[in-house]
Design a protein around this motif. Structure first.
Motif, short mmCIF file in Angstrom:
data_model
loop_
_atom_site.label_atom_id
_atom_site.label_comp_id
_atom_site.label_asym_id
_atom_site.label_seq_id
_atom_site.Cartn_x
_atom_site.Cartn_y
_atom_site.Cartn_z
N ARG A 177 1.02 3.57 2.76
CA ARG A 177 1.27 3.33 4.50
C ARG A 177 2.12 2.46 3.98
O ARG A 177 2.66 1.26 3.79
CB ARG A 177 -0.31 2.25 4.88
N ASP A 195 0.91 -0.90 -0.17
CA ASP A 195 -0.05 -0.43 0.32
C ASP A 195 1.17 1.07 0.02
O ASP A 195 1.11 1.53 1.06
CB ASP A 195 -1.00 -0.15 1.23
N LYS A 240 5.97 0.29 4.02
CA LYS A 240 6.42 -0.21 5.10
C LYS A 240 8.29 -1.08 5.36
O LYS A 240 8.34 -1.01 5.51
CB LYS A 240 5.89 -1.60 5.64
#
Length: 227
Positions: free
Chosen positions: A211, A208, A213
């Motif tokens: 978002r 994503d 990581k």
């Protein structure tokens, strides 16, 4: 044999906290309170890593960093109450590997220490090395990137940016440093270039991109690859 971690901080409570946490994690902490003591002990012990405060009684911690970098490439993580972006950028560009603002969590600090020591253990990366991060791999020699065993199509600049991020996994890289490394001298103020390419990379390697990581934003400072 336990790895020695040099702690330079004039706050006795923080020294005690770090001594207990580092000992419990299996390291050998050596705790001191001044730049002069730190430099002398660093020359004797050749520590695996240094935890450095900036506000020290005899001189600024950045002076330690400057002198230490003349002869050692061991990781240095700054632990400081100074939260201003200019302070963080100055320390990172002065040679520290990471910067945590006080107060900090010992769990996060230990994770950053492990990441820094892992980079140190890997040493210099050979030009034919394959860089790995879970299901993501980058082969420098063949100039290919694989995600979930499928080849990604990256532009030359995207490839170079991802390579540098992965080579410095866990380390905060400033905007200025990245721009100079990838685009060269004269582009250090073109932060929008970097934002565009970071966004493009995130769309290709993140589950994503909104978002992320893997490519983490250090607000006002730069980026850090988590692998």
């Amino acid at each position: 044999m336990k790895e020695t971690i040099l702690v330079i901080d004039d706050d006795s409570a923080i020294r005690k906290l770090l001594e207990v946490a580092l000992s419990a994690a299996g390291y050998h902490p050596v705790c001191l309170s001044t730049v002069k003591e730190g430099l002398n002990r660093a020359a004797i012990d050749a520590p695996a890593l240094v935890l450095l405060d900036l506000g020290l009684p005899d001189m600024d911690g950045k002076e330690f960093l400057s002198r230490f970098r003349e002869w050692s490439q061991s990781p240095v993580i700054v632990l400081s109450a100074r939260s201003g972006e200019s302070e963080k950028i100055a320390a990172l560009e002065g040679g520290c590997d990471d910067y945590l603002t006080k107060p900090f969590g010992t769990g996060e600090l230990l994770a950053r220490i492990k990441a820094a020591l892992r980079r140190r253990a890997n040493g210099m990366i050979d030009s034919s090395s394959e860089l790995l991060s879970d299901n993501l791999s980058l082969d420098i020699a063949s100039h290919t990137v694989m995600l979930n065993n499928e080849e990604l199509k990256l532009t030359p600049k995207e490839f170079e940016l991802l390579k540098i991020l992965m080579q410095n996994s866990g380390k905060v890289l400033t905007h200025v440093w990245l721009l100079k490394e990838i685009w060269g001298v004269g582009y250090q103020s073109e932060i929008h270039y970097l934002r565009v390419f970071i966004n493009q990379l995130r769309q290709k390697i993140e589950v994503d991109s909104a978002r992320p990581k893997r490519i983490i934003t250090e607000t006002g400072i730069g980026y850090r690859f988590v692998g």
